[in-house]
Enzyme design. Structure first.
Site, PDB file in Angstrom:
ATOM      1  N   ASP A  32       6.692   1.677  -0.350  1.00 30.99           N
ATOM      2  CA  ASP A  32       6.022   1.843   0.940  1.00 30.99           C
ATOM      3  C   ASP A  32       4.667   1.155   1.004  1.00 30.99           C
ATOM      4  O   ASP A  32       3.999   0.948  -0.019  1.00 30.99           O
ATOM      5  CB  ASP A  32       5.839   3.337   1.257  1.00 30.99           C
ATOM      6  CG  ASP A  32       7.140   3.998   1.667  1.00 30.99           C
ATOM      7  OD1 ASP A  32       8.063   3.278   2.092  1.00 30.99           O
ATOM      8  OD2 ASP A  32       7.239   5.235   1.551  1.00 30.99           O
TER       9      ASP A  32
ATOM     10  N   ASP B 245       1.561   1.826   1.473  1.00 34.45           N
ATOM     11  CA  ASP B 245       0.389   2.698   1.402  1.00 34.45           C
ATOM     12  C   ASP B 245      -0.022   2.801  -0.065  1.00 34.45           C
ATOM     13  O   ASP B 245       0.581   2.176  -0.930  1.00 34.45           O
ATOM     14  CB  ASP B 245       0.657   4.075   2.018  1.00 34.45           C
ATOM     15  CG  ASP B 245       1.821   4.808   1.374  1.00 34.45           C
ATOM     16  OD1 ASP B 245       2.232   4.425   0.257  1.00 34.45           O
ATOM     17  OD2 ASP B 245       2.330   5.768   1.974  1.00 34.45           O
TER      18      ASP B 245
ATOM     19  N   GLU C  28      11.921   2.950  -3.032  1.00 37.34           N
ATOM     20  CA  GLU C  28      11.828   4.328  -3.557  1.00 37.34           C
ATOM     21  C   GLU C  28      13.066   5.168  -3.318  1.00 37.34           C
ATOM     22  O   GLU C  28      13.400   6.020  -4.119  1.00 37.34           O
ATOM     23  CB  GLU C  28      10.655   5.103  -2.920  1.00 37.34           C
ATOM     24  CG  GLU C  28       9.328   4.434  -2.992  1.00 37.34           C
ATOM     25  CD  GLU C  28       8.969   3.833  -1.670  1.00 37.34           C
ATOM     26  OE1 GLU C  28       9.813   3.097  -1.128  1.00 37.34           O
ATOM     27  OE2 GLU C  28       7.874   4.090  -1.168  1.00 37.34           O
TER      28      GLU C  28
ATOM     29  N   ARG D 266       3.678   7.308   7.926  1.00 33.62           N
ATOM     30  CA  ARG D 266       2.378   7.760   7.410  1.00 33.62           C
ATOM     31  C   ARG D 266       1.327   6.742   7.815  1.00 33.62           C
ATOM     32  O   ARG D 266       1.185   5.704   7.183  1.00 33.62           O
ATOM     33  CB  ARG D 266       2.430   7.928   5.878  1.00 33.62           C
ATOM     34  CG  ARG D 266       3.324   9.080   5.448  1.00 33.62           C
ATOM     35  CD  ARG D 266       3.144   9.422   3.977  1.00 33.62           C
ATOM     36  NE  ARG D 266       4.088  10.458   3.602  1.00 33.62           N
ATOM     37  CZ  ARG D 266       5.264  10.223   3.004  1.00 33.62           C
ATOM     38  NH1 ARG D 266       5.628   8.987   2.734  1.00 33.62           N
ATOM     39  NH2 ARG D 266       6.068  11.217   2.700  1.00 33.62           N
TER      40      ARG D 266
ATOM     41  N   HIS E 278      -0.475  -0.447   9.342  1.00 32.02           N
ATOM     42  CA  HIS E 278      -1.371  -0.935  10.390  1.00 32.02           C
ATOM     43  C   HIS E 278      -0.760  -0.870  11.783  1.00 32.02           C
ATOM     44  O   HIS E 278      -1.149  -1.638  12.667  1.00 32.02           O
ATOM     45  CB  HIS E 278      -1.804  -2.357  10.057  1.00 32.02           C
ATOM     46  CG  HIS E 278      -2.442  -2.458   8.705  1.00 32.02           C
ATOM     47  ND1 HIS E 278      -3.604  -1.794   8.392  1.00 32.02           N
ATOM     48  CD2 HIS E 278      -2.060  -3.110   7.580  1.00 32.02           C
ATOM     49  CE1 HIS E 278      -3.936  -2.054   7.136  1.00 32.02           C
ATOM     50  NE2 HIS E 278      -3.013  -2.832   6.615  1.00 32.02           N
TER      51      HIS E 278
ATOM     52  N   GLU F  34       0.156   5.212  -2.267  1.00 33.50           N
ATOM     53  CA  GLU F  34       1.149   5.797  -3.178  1.00 33.50           C
ATOM     54  C   GLU F  34       2.260   4.800  -3.453  1.00 33.50           C
ATOM     55  O   GLU F  34       2.749   4.678  -4.580  1.00 33.50           O
ATOM     56  CB  GLU F  34       1.712   7.098  -2.585  1.00 33.50           C
ATOM     57  CG  GLU F  34       2.524   7.872  -3.585  1.00 33.50           C
ATOM     58  CD  GLU F  34       2.607   9.353  -3.257  1.00 33.50           C
ATOM     59  OE1 GLU F  34       3.327  10.039  -3.990  1.00 33.50           O
ATOM     60  OE2 GLU F  34       1.960   9.805  -2.303  1.00 33.50           O
TER      61      GLU F  34
ATOM     62  N   TYR G 293       6.870   2.946  10.005  1.00 33.43           N
ATOM     63  CA  TYR G 293       6.432   3.810   8.910  1.00 33.43           C
ATOM     64  C   TYR G 293       5.670   5.027   9.439  1.00 33.43           C
ATOM     65  O   TYR G 293       4.816   4.905  10.317  1.00 33.43           O
ATOM     66  CB  TYR G 293       5.549   3.023   7.946  1.00 33.43           C
ATOM     67  CG  TYR G 293       5.277   3.748   6.659  1.00 33.43           C
ATOM     68  CD1 TYR G 293       6.324   4.268   5.891  1.00 33.43           C
ATOM     69  CD2 TYR G 293       3.980   3.922   6.194  1.00 33.43           C
ATOM     70  CE1 TYR G 293       6.078   4.931   4.710  1.00 33.43           C
ATOM     71  CE2 TYR G 293       3.722   4.575   5.005  1.00 33.43           C
ATOM     72  CZ  TYR G 293       4.775   5.087   4.268  1.00 33.43           C
ATOM     73  OH  TYR G 293       4.528   5.759   3.100  1.00 33.43           O
TER      74      TYR G 293
END
Length: 777
Positions: free
Chosen positions: A81, A83, A9, A289, A332, A85, A287
């Site tokens: 990423d 997740d 991204e 988030r 995780h 999104e 990460y």
């Protein structure tokens, strides 16, 4: 051309990853989402709920470059990423670039390190459409709510307002807390403390501080107690010693990092996430988030090595924490440094501070418990039912406290206990002083960004990726503002028993001041009340949390996302239609204060086109209503009739200057001085009701001087046109709007060498102006 194309991204992430993969790999950035719902219209098929996506204008060049390189590459790797999104971004890339999902590898990692990237390359997977659909469900539901609710607000409250599913509930929390504060009635109470000294043994002269085990409701009760203590004998009644163990907090999740960074570093929630993003993309942390507190075996082992090396083996106590939140959806692992042995990093000052916080929390979570000896001493008062209690703590082994101590929102009120001298049961103590201090019960505190995040998480509203944008959005929409509240001087009574005399004094302290707290605006309160009355389900905390659980089920493949949309939309559409058609006697937020004693006309407050205002008279009167803007610091919820009538004393004419009247007025941005069609804002410290003519003239002259310093040229052909010097170079001001001047003309503009015709040609060819020309500043 390289055989492998990896798409991520962000450019920073691309740069870091490219270093690890070698010459056979090219890493490109999509710069976030390459397509989204159209900005205009609902962009969702209301029968099938199929989204209508488009590639924004500013992404078309990026998409063209990605298509070219994807076509030339033998293999494409999608590395957005880990997740929902990120999964959606990868899916959009597949769709737009025409990639075959079966032949396209999706790789995920929760840290940008060489081992993690190489492991991901060796263990690719395919797109997970359950995660994609969970993200689509969130996006579509939020668009439906926002698109259908906002027009209701435009008609019923005020034009240009907007509503959002999670944001509206966050505003509700802030509004309800404000009303709790307003409803709270502070009550006085009397706290009694004492200082004793032992009269025997080795501790003579050593102070023992203690507090009475009860508080008194009235001053008379407190004085009565002090008088009863005049001839009392004080003895040690009981001594208890207990060993305590304190365990470290788990490593950071998104929520706890946002809260601690706010408390310890003073960062806003969005600031924390921006800096954490930079640390992640530069390979410094995992990460950012996540709602997991788990650590990998590698992190636990490397922490043990670092702790043993820095502090000794006795400080190491490896442990793993388990995530409590149901359906933890994101990465995780907890937020931790990628290399635990690195206690410091290179970077900006903010990056260093946030990294230091993350490193300390991570290391502390793997350290030994702190061992504390807690001592409690009860001190009997001869012949009296009450007793004093002295508490002390001694840290026997500091353990994790050597590195890190968790903060709380109540840190200012937390007590630190010093050690106590060795005391024996029955030992007599000498009374030095006993003091009764008047205190006042404290109401609930306003939310900070950190405590609001904690509350949202506690209620199950939102997920790690939503906290920061939610809190930013409610402030950008002017529903909530971050403000300071000045305290007030409070008088309180202190009675001190020393010897056989009670001395009473009245002291003054400054209490109640708050900094950086979230305060609802009048518009926020009115919108909240309107939505709560008409759309109670949308505003219900349980509904919002239930929706998050449904997203989790979609992500797990246990629910079909379009079915969820259908079940929600039909009753919601019906409610929207009913509210749109309903009629009410008063506009939303309108409050009648009473009658104007001079005219007998109705005085009311409401939300107007430019914000909260007071009004004398109604549309039904023969005479037109009069309006006055409500200044900052006043609220339509609490303003009184007298305070509202004060606002209508403006405009106030002070006299003349240069043959023209000087007037004090009140506008959208507060009070101002008006002279010869020019406006000067009145400084905050000036009261518009007492400003003198001389002071107003000095403000006018100061503004003229400032304008002359900015003014390059005026034009005889049209006095509305000005050539001005701005922060980013010269610009044109014409008829209330500002116009940019091309950089190639800057030198001529600064020299005042542009003609009237050239300036008008610039204005004619300029895009729609973005900012208003300078009025009063």
């Amino acid at each position: 051309m390289q055989d492998n194309l990896v798409i991520v991204e962000s450019p920073a992430k691309a740069k870091t990853i490219e270093k690890f993969l070698g010459k056979d790999y090219k890493v490109m950035s999509s710069y976030g989402h390459i397509r989204d719902l159209k900005k205009s219209g609902l962009s969702i098929n209301e029968k099938t709920f199929e989204p209508d996506y488009e590639i924004p204008e500013d992404k078309k060049k990026v998409v063209a470059e990605l298509k070219k390189d994807a076509k030339a590459a033998k293999k494409v790797w999608l590395a957005s990423d880990e997740d929902r999104e990120g999964e959606a971004i990868s899916w959009h890339l597949c769709e737009v670039l025409g990639l075959d999902e079966e032949k396209t590898s999706r790789i995920v990692f929760h840290e940008i390190t060489k081992p993690a990237i190489l492991y991901a390359i060796e263990h690719p997977r395919h797109l997970d459409m359950n995660l994609v659909n969970a993200q689509q469900a969130r996006r579509v539901l939020d668009r439906i709510v926002g698109f259908k609710l906002s027009p209701v607000l435009w008609r019923k409250v005020k034009p240009s307002l907007s509503a959002g599913r999670v944001q509206s509930v966050a505003v509700r929390l802030v509004v309800e807390r404000e009303r709790e504060i307003q409803a709270f009635k502070s009550e006085p109470y009397y706290r009694v403390t004492a200082i004793f000294t032992p009269v025997n043994g080795d501790n003579i002269g050593v102070e023992v501080k203690a507090e009475l085990d009860k508080r008194f409701a009235t001053h008379d009760e407190a004085l009565d107690f002090l008088n009863r203590c005049k001839d009392a004998v004080f003895t040690v009644g009981n001594v208890s010693k207990k060993p305590l163990k304190r365990s470290p907090a788990p490593p950071f999740t998104t929520s706890t990092l946002q809260q601690e960074a706010a408390r310890k570093l003073g960062f806003t929630v969005s600031q924390t996430m921006r800096i954490a993003q930079q640390l992640y993309e530069n390979g410094r942390i995992t990460y950012m988030r996540t709602d997991s507190v788990n650590l990998s075996a590698l992190a636990i082992n490397s922490s043990k090595e670092a702790i043993t090396k820095l502090f000794g083996e006795q400080y190491s106590s490896p442990r793993n924490f388990h995530t409590q939140s149901k359906g933890a959806q994101e990465a995780h692992e907890a937020i931790r440094p990628t290399h635990m042995e690195n206690a410091t990093i290179d970077g900006t000052a903010q990056e260093k501070r946030l990294y230091d916080l993350i490193w300390k929390r991570s290391v502390a979570s793997q350290m030994a418990e702190a061992q504390i000896e807690k001592t409690t001493v009860n001190i009997n008062i001869g012949g009296q039912p009450e007793k004093f209690v002295a508490r002390g703590e001694v840290i026997v082994f500091d353990g994790f406290l050597k590195v890190y101590k968790e903060s709380t929102d109540d840190d200012e009120q937390s007590e630190e206990f010093a050690s106590l001298p060795a005391l024996q049961v029955g030992e007599q103590l000498s009374r030095e002083t006993i003091a009764s201090t008047e205190r006042f019960s404290q109401g609930p505190s306003r939310y900070t960004e950190a405590s609001l995040v904690h509350k949202l998480e506690e209620l199950g509203i939102g997920r790690p990726s939503t906290y920061a944008p939610t809190i930013s959005t409610i402030q950008q929409r002017d529903y909530v503002e971050k403000g300071d509240r000045g305290g007030k001087e409070t008088k309180f009574t202190v009675d001190i028993l020393k010897g056989n005399q009670v001395e009473s004094t009245t002291k003054t302290e400054f209490t109640g001041s708050e900094k950086g707290k979230l305060i609802p605006t009048d518009i926020g309160i009115v919108v909240n009340d309107f939505l709560l009355q008409n759309f109670p389900e949308i505003m219900d905390y349980n509904f919002t949390a239930k929706v998050e659980n449904q997203f989790d089920k979609i992500a797990e493949g246990k629910e079909e996302w379009k079915d969820m949309m259908s079940k929600f939309d039909k009753p919601f559409e019906k409610t929207v239609d009913q509210v749109m058609k309903s009629r009410s006697e008063h506009k939303a937020g309108e409050r009648i204060l009473g009658k104007d004693p001079k005219t007998g006309r109705t005085v009311l407050v409401k939300i107007g086109k430019f914000g909260p205002l007071a009004q004398i008279g109604t549309a039904d009167d023969d005479e037109k209503p009069r309006f006055a803007q409500i200044p900052k610091g006043k609220s339509i919820e609490t303003i009184t009739l007298d305070e509202a009538l004060e606002l209508f004393k403006l405009p106030r004419e002070l006299g003349e200057f240069e043959g023209m009247p000087v007037t004090i007025g009140a506008g959208r941005f507060g009070p101002y001085v008006q002279h010869n069609k020019k406006y000067v804002s009145l400084p905050k410290e000036d009261d518009p009701m007492t400003v003198t003519l001389d002071h107003a003239i000095s403000l006018i002259l100061a503004k003229r001087l400032k304008d002359r310093e900015r003014e390059i040229k005026t034009f005889e052909e049209d006095d509305r046109l000005e050539l001005l010097k701005g922060r980013f170079g010269p610009y044109l001001a014409f008829d209330g709007n500002n116009y940019r001047i091309d950089k190639s003309l800057h030198d001529r503009a600064l020299a005042g060498d542009l003609s009237y015709d050239e300036c008008m040609e610039i204005i004619k060819n300029a895009p729609e102006p973005k900012a208003k020309a300078r009025k009063r500043k």
